[in-house]
Write a protein that holds these residues in place. Structure first.
Motif, mmCIF file in Angstrom:
data_model
loop_
_atom_site.group_PDB
_atom_site.id
_atom_site.type_symbol
_atom_site.label_atom_id
_atom_site.label_comp_id
_atom_site.label_asym_id
_atom_site.label_seq_id
_atom_site.Cartn_x
_atom_site.Cartn_y
_atom_site.Cartn_z
ATOM 1 N N GLU A 207 45.823 29.305 49.337
ATOM 2 C CA GLU A 207 46.912 29.154 48.362
ATOM 3 C C GLU A 207 47.141 30.460 47.607
ATOM 4 O O GLU A 207 48.299 30.855 47.371
ATOM 5 C CB GLU A 207 46.587 28.039 47.377
ATOM 6 N N ALA A 208 46.067 31.147 47.222
ATOM 7 C CA ALA A 208 46.213 32.426 46.526
ATOM 8 C C ALA A 208 46.921 33.441 47.416
ATOM 9 O O ALA A 208 47.753 34.226 46.943
ATOM 10 C CB ALA A 208 44.841 32.951 46.103
ATOM 11 N N HIS A 209 46.615 33.428 48.713
ATOM 12 C CA HIS A 209 47.268 34.330 49.666
ATOM 13 C C HIS A 209 48.777 34.073 49.664
ATOM 14 O O HIS A 209 49.581 35.023 49.637
ATOM 15 C CB HIS A 209 46.689 34.121 51.067
ATOM 16 N N SER A 213 51.446 36.885 48.287
ATOM 17 C CA SER A 213 52.411 37.412 49.261
ATOM 18 C C SER A 213 53.830 37.423 48.709
ATOM 19 O O SER A 213 54.685 38.190 49.172
ATOM 20 C CB SER A 213 52.364 36.592 50.545
ATOM 21 N N GLN A 214 54.085 36.589 47.722
ATOM 22 C CA GLN A 214 55.431 36.478 47.155
ATOM 23 C C GLN A 214 55.628 37.357 45.923
ATOM 24 O O GLN A 214 56.721 37.406 45.365
ATOM 25 C CB GLN A 214 55.703 35.019 46.786
ATOM 26 N N MET A 215 54.585 38.064 45.498
ATOM 27 C CA MET A 215 54.671 38.892 44.294
ATOM 28 C C MET A 215 55.081 40.315 44.661
ATOM 29 O O MET A 215 54.294 41.087 45.214
ATOM 30 C CB MET A 215 53.326 38.885 43.550
ATOM 31 N N THR A 216 56.324 40.658 44.357
ATOM 32 C CA THR A 216 56.869 41.958 44.767
ATOM 33 C C THR A 216 56.278 43.124 43.970
ATOM 34 O O THR A 216 56.281 44.259 44.440
ATOM 35 C CB THR A 216 58.398 41.961 44.606
ATOM 36 N N GLY A 217 55.785 42.854 42.764
ATOM 37 C CA GLY A 217 55.252 43.940 41.949
ATOM 38 C C GLY A 217 53.823 44.325 42.274
ATOM 39 O O GLY A 217 53.262 45.227 41.655
ATOM 40 N N LEU A 218 53.223 43.667 43.265
ATOM 41 C CA LEU A 218 51.824 43.890 43.621
ATOM 42 C C LEU A 218 51.736 44.366 45.060
ATOM 43 O O LEU A 218 52.410 43.824 45.947
ATOM 44 C CB LEU A 218 51.040 42.583 43.451
ATOM 45 N N ASN A 223 44.239 39.494 53.618
ATOM 46 C CA ASN A 223 42.796 39.227 53.572
ATOM 47 C C ASN A 223 41.998 40.387 54.136
ATOM 48 O O ASN A 223 42.469 41.109 55.036
ATOM 49 C CB ASN A 223 42.458 37.970 54.378
ATOM 50 N N VAL A 224 40.786 40.548 53.646
ATOM 51 C CA VAL A 224 39.809 41.446 54.254
ATOM 52 C C VAL A 224 38.505 40.688 54.422
ATOM 53 O O VAL A 224 38.269 39.672 53.761
ATOM 54 C CB VAL A 224 39.564 42.717 53.412
ATOM 55 N N GLU A 225 37.644 41.177 55.325
ATOM 56 C CA GLU A 225 36.333 40.582 55.547
ATOM 57 C C GLU A 225 35.261 41.449 54.897
ATOM 58 O O GLU A 225 35.536 42.566 54.441
ATOM 59 C CB GLU A 225 36.085 40.445 57.045
ATOM 60 N N GLY A 226 34.041 40.938 54.875
ATOM 61 C CA GLY A 226 32.952 41.665 54.240
ATOM 62 C C GLY A 226 32.754 43.068 54.786
ATOM 63 O O GLY A 226 32.420 43.996 54.033
ATOM 64 N N ILE A 227 32.995 43.241 56.077
ATOM 65 C CA ILE A 227 32.800 44.550 56.700
ATOM 66 C C ILE A 227 33.762 45.595 56.147
ATOM 67 O O ILE A 227 33.512 46.794 56.207
ATOM 68 C CB ILE A 227 32.964 44.432 58.237
ATOM 69 N N ASP A 228 34.877 45.137 55.585
ATOM 70 C CA ASP A 228 35.885 46.057 55.051
ATOM 71 C C ASP A 228 35.526 46.603 53.680
ATOM 72 O O ASP A 228 36.129 47.576 53.226
ATOM 73 C CB ASP A 228 37.243 45.346 54.962
ATOM 74 N N ILE A 229 34.569 45.980 52.995
ATOM 75 C CA ILE A 229 34.253 46.397 51.622
ATOM 76 C C ILE A 229 33.799 47.859 51.573
ATOM 77 O O ILE A 229 34.416 48.676 50.877
ATOM 78 C CB ILE A 229 33.211 45.460 50.988
ATOM 79 N N PRO A 230 32.744 48.269 52.317
ATOM 80 C CA PRO A 230 32.325 49.670 52.236
ATOM 81 C C PRO A 230 33.289 50.634 52.929
ATOM 82 O O PRO A 230 33.254 51.831 52.667
ATOM 83 C CB PRO A 230 30.948 49.672 52.920
ATOM 84 N N ARG A 231 34.148 50.116 53.800
ATOM 85 C CA ARG A 231 35.118 50.991 54.466
ATOM 86 C C ARG A 231 36.214 51.459 53.522
ATOM 87 O O ARG A 231 36.888 52.450 53.783
ATOM 88 C CB ARG A 231 35.760 50.250 55.646
ATOM 89 N N GLY A 232 36.417 50.730 52.452
ATOM 90 C CA GLY A 232 37.486 51.098 51.533
ATOM 91 C C GLY A 232 38.852 50.683 52.031
ATOM 92 O O GLY A 232 39.866 51.306 51.690
ATOM 93 N N THR A 233 38.900 49.610 52.830
ATOM 94 C CA THR A 233 40.167 49.127 53.363
ATOM 95 C C THR A 233 41.141 48.773 52.241
ATOM 96 O O THR A 233 42.344 48.964 52.366
ATOM 97 C CB THR A 233 39.932 47.897 54.252
#
Length: 344
Positions: A207-209, A213-218, A223-233
Motif C-alpha cells: 500500500e505504501a508503494h 508512486s503517486q507523489m510527484t514531489g518525491l 522497492n529495494v532488497e537488503g543487498i541494495d543497502i550497502p550498494r547505495g542503490t
C-alpha cells in the motif's frame, strides 16, 4: 514552528554517555571554537561540567550551563527512569528546547529515554502520526554536493510496527533530511522489501508503494532488497523500526567483523601484512566512509523540534559534529520542509 534564527542554541545532554560528561563537554568546547553562530547550552551536573570546562580551551561567550543533578543510565528502562528522575539531564534539556531556551537537542545517552523525553515535551508535525529514528550507513556510491558516502535508513527503532501511512511519512521526512544535510537536491527514496516488484512485501509495504508512486514531489524509485543497502542503490531507505533495527545491527556487525579480520590477518601472516600494505589506501578509504563520528548522529524525525541522537561511544569530535548537524537542520528549517512535503 521555530523561525530561522541568526544564532542557534543547542542543548547538550551532558550526562549518561558511555564516556561520561567529559567527552560531551570537550565536544561542546570544540564547537565553541569552530562555529561562531552556535551557542552550546550544557545540561547536567554543574560542578562536574565546570570542572571539565576549567581544564580545556573554549569560548566562554558561546557556552552556558543549566544544572540537572540526575541522569538516565544506558542500562535503565526509559519509562521507569524518567518517572523516577523528572529532573534528569535529558528531560530537562528536552524541556528547555520545548520552552524556546534552545533550538535543538543533542544527546549521546540512553536512546529510549531521549525519544520518550521528546514525546513528552515536543509536538508531532501535522501529518506525522509517529516519529522515526533515522541513521546513516556507508555505501559504495557518493551523493549530493558534498559527495556524501552515507545513505539514510529509517525507521531503526522508534516505531516498531509502522502502517502504510507511517511509511509514507517516513519517506517524506527522510527525503527532506537528505536534501538539507547532504545537499542532495533530489534524493532517491525506496522501500525495503523482499523483492523489487511493486506487489512484493506485506500489505502495508504494498500500500505504501502505491501511495508513494503517486507523489510527484518525491523521487520514489520503488522497492529495494537488503543487498541494495550497502550498494547505495537508494539515498533514503524506508522500513519499520523492527526491520530497520535488525538491518542496522547487521551492518554494524559486518563492519566490526571486517576490521577485526583485517587486524588479525595483519598480525598473523607476513604475506597478509604485505597484501594489506598494498591495499592501505583502500583500507583508509573504508575507515573514512565507515567513520560514524564524522557524521555526528542520528536524527529523530517527526517532531516540531530537532533531536540528534549521538552514538553512546561518541567522543569530542562526534559530539561537535552532532551539534553542527543539529544547527544545520535548524538553520534550514527541517520541520517546515517536512510539513510542506507532507502537504504536497
Amino acid at each position: 514552528m521555530v523561525g530561522k534564527p541568526q544564532h542557534i542554541t543547542i542543548a547538550f545532554d551532558v550526562m549518561g554517555s558511555d564516556h561520561g560528561p567529559a567527552e560531551v563537554v570537550r565536544g561542546a568546547a570544540q564547537l565553541s571554537l569552530e562555529s561562531p553562530h552556535i551557542h552550546a547550552l550544557l545540561v547536567g551536573d554543574r560542578p562536574v561540567i565546570d570542572e571539565a570546562l576549567a581544564g580545556i580551551k573554549h569560548n566562554g561567550e558561546r557556552i552556558s550551563v543549566h544544572h540537572a543533578a540526575d541522569f538516565v543510565g544506558m542500562d535503565e528502562k526509559p519509562g521507569e527512569a524518567l518517572a523516577r528522575k523528572p529532573e534528569s539531564s535529558v528531560a530537562v534539556a528536552a524541556r528547555l528546547v520545548a520552552e524556546g531556551e534552545a533550538h535543538a537537542l543533542v544527546s549521546a545517552g540512553n536512546t529510549g529515554a531521549g525519544v520518550l523525553a521528546c514525546k513528552r515535551h515536543f509536538q508531532l508535525i501535522p501529518g506525522v502520526r509517529r516519529a522515526a529514528l533515522a541513521t546513516v550507513y556507508p555505501t559504495r556510491g557518493v551523493r549530493g554536493a558534498k559527495q556524501d558516502p552515507f545513505s539514510l535508513i529509517l525507521d531503526v527503532g522508534a516505531t516498531v510496527e509502522a502502517t502504510a501511512e507511517d511509511l509514507v511519512a517516513f519517506a517524506v521526512m527522510g527525503s527532506a533530511y537528505a536534501r538539507i544535510i547532504s545537499r542532495n537536491e533530489r534524493p532517491k527514496v525506496a522501500l525495503l522489501s523482499n523483492g523489487i516488484e511493486p506487489q512484493k512485501g506485506p500489505p502495508r509495504v504494498v500500500e505504501a508503494h502505491q501511495r508513494l508512486s503517486q507523489m510527484t514531489g518525491l523521487n520514489f524509485t520503488g522497492n529495494v532488497e537488503g543487498i541494495d543497502i550497502p550498494r547505495g542503490t537508494a539515498d533514503v531507505i524506508v522500513t519499520d523500526g523492527f526491520v530497520g533495527n535488525v538491518c542496522l545491527k547487521m551492518l554494524e556487525g559486518v563492519h566490526d567483523t571486517v576490521m577485526e579480520l583485517a587486524q588479525y590477518a595483519y598480525k598473523e601472516s607476513l604475506r597478509w601484512r604485505a597484501g594489506l600494505a598494498m591495499l592501505s589506501s583502500g583500507i583508509e578509504r573504508l575507515k573514512d566512509i565507515t567513520d560514524w563520528e564524522q557524521y555526528g548522529g542520528a536524527p529523530i524525525l517527526g517532531f516540531d523540534r530537532i533531536f540528534i541522537k549521538a552514538h553512546g561511544r561518541s567522543k569530542a569530535r562526534a559530539i561537535a559534529n552532532a551539534g553542527k548537524v543539529a544547527a544545520k537542520a535548524v538553520a534550514n528549517e527541517l520541520g517546515t520542509a517536512i510539513q510542506e512535503g507532507l502537504a504536497r
